[in-house]
Design an enzyme around this catalytic site. Structure first.
Site, mmCIF file in Angstrom:
data_model
loop_
_atom_site.group_PDB
_atom_site.id
_atom_site.type_symbol
_atom_site.label_atom_id
_atom_site.label_comp_id
_atom_site.label_asym_id
_atom_site.label_seq_id
_atom_site.Cartn_x
_atom_site.Cartn_y
_atom_site.Cartn_z
ATOM 1 N N GLU A 82 -30.120 101.982 -18.470
ATOM 2 C CA GLU A 82 -30.670 100.797 -19.277
ATOM 3 C C GLU A 82 -30.214 99.423 -18.526
ATOM 4 O OE1 GLU A 82 -30.294 101.133 -23.449
ATOM 5 O OE2 GLU A 82 -30.494 98.763 -23.613
ATOM 6 N N LYS A 267 -26.066 102.913 -31.892
ATOM 7 C CA LYS A 267 -26.548 103.167 -30.560
ATOM 8 C C LYS A 267 -26.193 102.237 -29.344
ATOM 9 C CE LYS A 267 -29.771 103.257 -27.378
ATOM 10 N NZ LYS A 267 -30.180 102.153 -26.382
ATOM 11 N N ASP A 283 -17.920 115.117 -21.317
ATOM 12 C CA ASP A 283 -19.008 115.588 -22.127
ATOM 13 C C ASP A 283 -19.742 114.561 -22.989
ATOM 14 O OD1 ASP A 283 -20.619 116.996 -24.048
ATOM 15 O OD2 ASP A 283 -19.384 118.620 -24.166
ATOM 16 N N HIS A 381 -32.649 90.981 -22.461
ATOM 17 C CA HIS A 381 -33.273 92.170 -21.977
ATOM 18 C C HIS A 381 -34.485 91.990 -21.081
ATOM 19 C CE1 HIS A 381 -31.812 95.511 -25.385
ATOM 20 N NE2 HIS A 381 -30.721 95.090 -24.732
HETATM 21 C C1 MEV Z 1 -30.236 98.354 -27.279
HETATM 22 O O1 MEV Z 1 -30.066 99.258 -26.390
HETATM 23 C C2 MEV Z 1 -29.045 98.131 -28.174
HETATM 24 C C3 MEV Z 1 -29.365 97.258 -29.288
HETATM 25 O O2 MEV Z 1 -30.524 97.490 -30.197
HETATM 26 C C4 MEV Z 1 -27.948 97.333 -30.159
HETATM 27 C C5 MEV Z 1 -28.114 96.758 -31.641
HETATM 28 O O3 MEV Z 1 -29.118 96.389 -31.931
HETATM 29 O O4 MEV Z 1 -27.027 96.288 -32.151
HETATM 30 C C6 MEV Z 1 -29.341 95.732 -28.627
#
Ligand code: MEV
Length: 428
Positions: A82, A267, A283, A381
């Site tokens: 990413e 995430k 792992d 992003h």
């Molecule tokens: C993207 O990989 C991760 C985010 O969505 C985390 C979040 O929303 O806190 C930017």
């Protein structure tokens, strides 16, 4: 660590980055050689690591700089596909280092082994028997893996859990054994011990052993990172530090209250954690599974991190999660890039590695929340995805940078635009 070599690090070529790390004494000449000769696994090693190996699947390994944990500065290896993850980790690490860095704490490193028993005729009597013979259970477990005892670890506690029958499951008597696995991740040690004590547990309880296995819900191996950020460091164009702090706290409250948001929030934390866990040869599925179970420990899936306001107005952040990584054994010892990661990180043991990983997770969360509650996530992003889009559109060599630069200025950054720009630039 001499950070004067890191100015505009992201703008350097790959070889200049390697040279800067060498000049800063973070890498050695051997590391430089390793990094400049495609560090693939040997055929022999790749073939012995998995069944039916065909080829190797490459991912970029990058470095996040300026991470300050417990007063020590780290250059952190991160493996991810990413584009924004390492940039976000570095930028958060820099801000938090200015605020004094992360402070970490951790519990003892104990893994939990489970033996599940069914058809126990008298569960009250069985529980009494297990309590009475706890020492024998521990001895039998330790006899099955004497080398971990010699290294100062081993099984040291037995807990018994009774799980009531439901419409869909019978009752279970579950024996938990806590095992200090020292520097290993410990799956093999724990599984060996659980299988070894199974017949004795059947004899003590009169039940039938269904299985003996490590639990990846490593609640006896927790790591916590915390940070305190003065509002001065949170200011953005047009937004005061207080506003950013308050919005960030609200974002954390949203993720506490709403599982749909909590999953994405977590995430983002795992973006950083997985990348370091993977680079270190550990792992990452075990860390992922444990983290999400821990997020649901109250009965509702919630945010793993917590952000609040200190009495003096600073922003306080903290993150706790199970961190059963290893420092030796398994693929860690045999994978040359995992070994390189250990050298780059310059950590001395599993506990120190845990501290770095949980700090990266908290930093990653800080970067994501700060962007989300200020300019939004897409700006950063998409900027970082420009190069990938240029490549998808067919750009190669120096065209990649040219198309990416134009794409960042375009009103709609997408594949169509990238293709049009590539054509335009090539036909100029
Ligand atoms: C993207 O990989 C991760 C985010 O969505 C985390 C979040 O929303 O806190 C930017």
């Amino acid at each position: 660590m001499d950070t004067s070599y890191f100015s505009k690090f992201y703008k350097k070529t790959r070889l200049e980055k390697i040279q800067a790390l060498l000049d800063a004494n973070i890498l050695t000449e051997e590391d430089k050689q390793f990094l400049t000769q495609a560090p693939l696994l040997s055929d022999e090693l790749a073939n012995s690591m998995v069944e039916n190996q065909l080829t190797q699947y490459a991912l970029p390994l990058g470095v996040a700089l300026n991470l300050m944990v417990d007063g020590k500065e780290y250059a952190v290896p991160m493996v991810t596909e990413e584009p924004s993850v390492i940039a976000a980790a570095s930028s958060a690490a820099k801000t938090i280092a200015q605020a004094g860095g992360f402070d970490t704490t951790s519990t003892k490193r104990r893994m939990i082994g489970q033996v599940a028993l069914t058809a126990v005729p008298d569960t009250t009597h069985a529980q009494k028997q297990l309590k009475l013979h706890k020492k024998d259970v521990l001895n039998k477990a330790n006899q099955a893996h004497p080398s971990i005892v010699k290294r100062g670890g081993g099984a040291d506690e037995v807990m018994v859990r009774f799980i009531e029958a439901t419409e869909k499951s019978p009752e279970f008597l579950v024996v938990h054994v806590y095992i200090d696995v020292q520097e290993a991740m410990g799956a093999n040690i724990v599984n060996t011990m659980m299988e070894a004590i199974a017949p004795y547990l059947e004899m003590l309880t009169g039940g039938k052993v269904l299985m003996g296995i490590l639990s990846n819900y490593a609640t006896e191996c927790l790591a916590t990172a915390a940070c305190r950020i003065p509002v001065d460091l949170l200011k953005r164009e047009g937004l005061s530090g207080e506003t950013v702090r308050d919005r960030l706290i609200e974002a954390a409250q949203f993720a506490y209250a709403d599982p749909y948001r909590a999953v994405t929030h977590n995430k983002g934390i795992m973006n950083g954690i997985d990348a370091v866990v993977l680079a270190s040869g550990n792992d990452w599925r075990a860390i992922e599974a444990g983290a999400h179970a821990y997020a649901a420990r109250s009965g509702q899936y919630r945010a793993l991190s917590n952000w609040e306001k200190a009495d003096n107005g600073d922003l306080l952040g903290s993150l706790t999660l199970p961190m059963p990584i290893g420092f030796v054994g398994g693929s860690i010892t045999i994978h040359p890039t995992a070994q390189f990661s250990q050298r780059l990180l310059s950590v001395k043991n599993a506990k120190e590695l845990e501290s770095v990983i949980v700090s990266v997770g908290l930093g990653q969360n800080f970067a994501a929340l700060k962007a989300l509650v200020t300019e939004g996530i897409q700006k950063g992003h998409m900027g970082l995805q420009a190069k990938s889009l240029a490549i998808s559109a067919g750009a190669t060599d120096h065209w990649i940078e040219l198309v990416a630069d134009e794409l960042k200025k375009a009103p709609h950054m997408n594949l169509e635009t990238a293709k049009t720009l590539l054509n335009k630039i090539k036909n100029k």
